[in-house]
Design an enzyme around this catalytic site. Structure first.
Site, PDB file in Angstrom:
ATOM      1  N   ALA A 113       0.858  -1.186   0.000  1.00  0.00           N
ATOM      2  CA  ALA A 113       0.000   0.000   0.000  1.00  0.00           C
ATOM      3  C   ALA A 113       0.897   1.239   0.000  1.00  0.00           C
ATOM      4  CB  ALA A 113      -0.886  -0.011   1.249  1.00  0.00           C
ATOM      5  N   GLN A 118       1.335   3.534   2.143  1.00  0.00           N
ATOM      6  CA  GLN A 118       2.044   3.717   3.414  1.00  0.00           C
ATOM      7  C   GLN A 118       2.648   2.396   3.912  1.00  0.00           C
ATOM      8  OE1 GLN A 118       3.008   6.278   5.092  1.00  0.00           O
ATOM      9  NE2 GLN A 118       1.992   7.855   3.882  1.00  0.00           N
ATOM     10  N   SER A 119       3.156   1.595   3.012  1.00  0.00           N
ATOM     11  CA  SER A 119       3.712   0.296   3.391  1.00  0.00           C
ATOM     12  C   SER A 119       5.017   0.432   4.182  1.00  0.00           C
ATOM     13  CB  SER A 119       3.956  -0.509   2.115  1.00  0.00           C
ATOM     14  OG  SER A 119       4.737  -1.636   2.383  1.00  0.00           O
ATOM     15  N   ASN A 120       5.033  -0.136   5.379  1.00  0.00           N
ATOM     16  CA  ASN A 120       6.294  -0.209   6.145  1.00  0.00           C
ATOM     17  C   ASN A 120       7.247  -1.178   5.470  1.00  0.00           C
ATOM     18  OD1 ASN A 120       5.329   1.372   8.418  1.00  0.00           O
ATOM     19  ND2 ASN A 120       4.082  -0.402   8.955  1.00  0.00           N
ATOM     20  N   ALA A 168       7.557  -1.803   2.302  1.00  0.00           N
ATOM     21  CA  ALA A 168       8.201  -1.184   1.135  1.00  0.00           C
ATOM     22  C   ALA A 168       9.354  -0.284   1.594  1.00  0.00           C
ATOM     23  CB  ALA A 168       7.167  -0.395   0.341  1.00  0.00           C
TER      24      ALA A 168
END
Ligand SMILES: *Cc1c(COP(=O)(O)O)cnc(C)c1O
Length: 332
Positions: free
Chosen positions: A74, A76-78, A80
């Site tokens: 997403a 706001q992916s941690n 990523a």
């Protein structure tokens, strides 16, 4: 026992066991025995559970002579953000394919928090419009990169596959050692279930290393109905990587709840906001609104309702996510 893990390619991203200690002030406030394992503490890229998975995933990629990582998530992916940081550290190229899976459009969500950190890390970010298939986009990108002479390696959502789960098998081993150091036996291990790799890895490790604890996962992405089979399958596959082990897993070992998920993934709940404030107030620790606060809300509710006995030793795995607080400024 850790030699069980020695056969798997591995890149060190977390050089020491993460801290494990009793939340003294909160425990006395609630009359309970709550411990925390700080998998959120800074090593690379702001810290978080995905680093444990990336140790084995990037180890595998490097072993296979790949030069480029593609992963998805997403906005706001941690996961990523941590993949990008670990790729910079390991000198691998990195492409993040980020989809609009969460229905939030305010300025903080679309540019602050993890996205700001992704920008500073200066890797390739592909932000997809709503409705575009993230997995297909990543596959097409991989094909294109192969044609232009690179050797890409795709890491699935959340780094959740059997290789990624090895990171949490290793964490279970650490917990077993820390039980001895702290002279405590945990009755429960409580964690977040997002893409299931953390839950699957911990339960596999609990079986492989014979820990006593029951593992309770709080779903924040899928309901129990969808998450159960996935978690069970991930754990079976992770255990099957240990060819000489007798560890056996049954359906009864997978315990999960979805009553703290709220309306959807990425949409905070009142209980989660209350949990963030409570842990900040008593222990100076920042839970995150997407993952850890929802599980911690489940833990607190369990103590209040008698689902968890106050005498039990409960370990909460703090999996990270605080950069997302900046993307959710409006909820405070
Ligand atoms: C990804 C993530 C989780 C969930 O882990 P899974 O292995 O995807 O289930 C929990 N907490 C934080 C902060 C995360 O970023």
């Amino acid at each position: 026992m850790q030699t069980l893990l020695d056969g798997f390619p591995h890149l060190t991203l977390i050089p020491h066991p993460t801290l494990c200690y009793k939340l003294e002030k909160l425990s006395s406030h609630l009359g309970a025995n709550i411990y925390i394992k700080r998998d959120d503490t800074d090593f690379l890229g702001g810290g978080g559970n995905k680093l444990r998975k990336l140790e084995f995933l990037l180890g595998d990629a490097i072993n296979k002579k790949c030069d480029r990582i593609i992963t998805l998530g997403a906005l706001q992916s941690n996961h990523a953000r941590l993949t990008a940081a670990a790729c910079n550290y390991a000198n691998l190229q990195c492409d993040l394919v980020l989809g609009k899976t969460v229905n939030r459009t305010d300025n903080d969500y679309i540019s602050n928090g993890n996205l700001l950190l992704d920008k500073i890390l200066a890797i390739n970010v592909h932000k997809l419009e709503q409705g575009i298939d993230v997995i297909k986009y990543a596959d097409d990108l991989s094909t294109k990169l192969i044609q232009s002479g690179s050797k890409p390696y795709i890491i699935p959502f959340g780094g959740s596959n059997p290789i990624g789960a090895l990171g949490y098998v290793k964490c279970a081993f650490e917990i077993k050692q820390q039980e001895q150091q702290l002279d405590v036996t945990f009755d429960k291990i409580i964690l977040v279930n997002g893409s299931s790799g953390t839950h699957a890895g911990i339960i596999s490790g609990v079986k492989l290393f014979s820990l006593n604890a029951e593992v309770h996962g709080y779903n924040v992405v899928r309901t129990n109905e969808k998450s159960f089979g996935l978690t069970f399958q991930h754990a079976l596959s992770a255990i099957s990587l240990f060819k000489n082990s007798q560890a056996a897993l049954t359906h009864h070992d997978i315990i999960m709840y979805d009553n703290f998920l709220g309306t959807a993934y990425g949409q905070p709940t009142d209980e989660a906001v209350a949990a963030i404030k409570l842990l900040a107030k008593f222990e100076g620790i920042f839970l995150d609104p997407v993952y850890t606060a929802k599980a911690f809300a489940g833990l607190i509710n369990g103590l209040e309702t008698g689902k968890y006995d106050k005498k039990e030793n409960i370990l909460f795995i703090m999996t990270g996510g605080s950069p997302a607080l900046y993307a959710y400024k409006s909820i405070f």
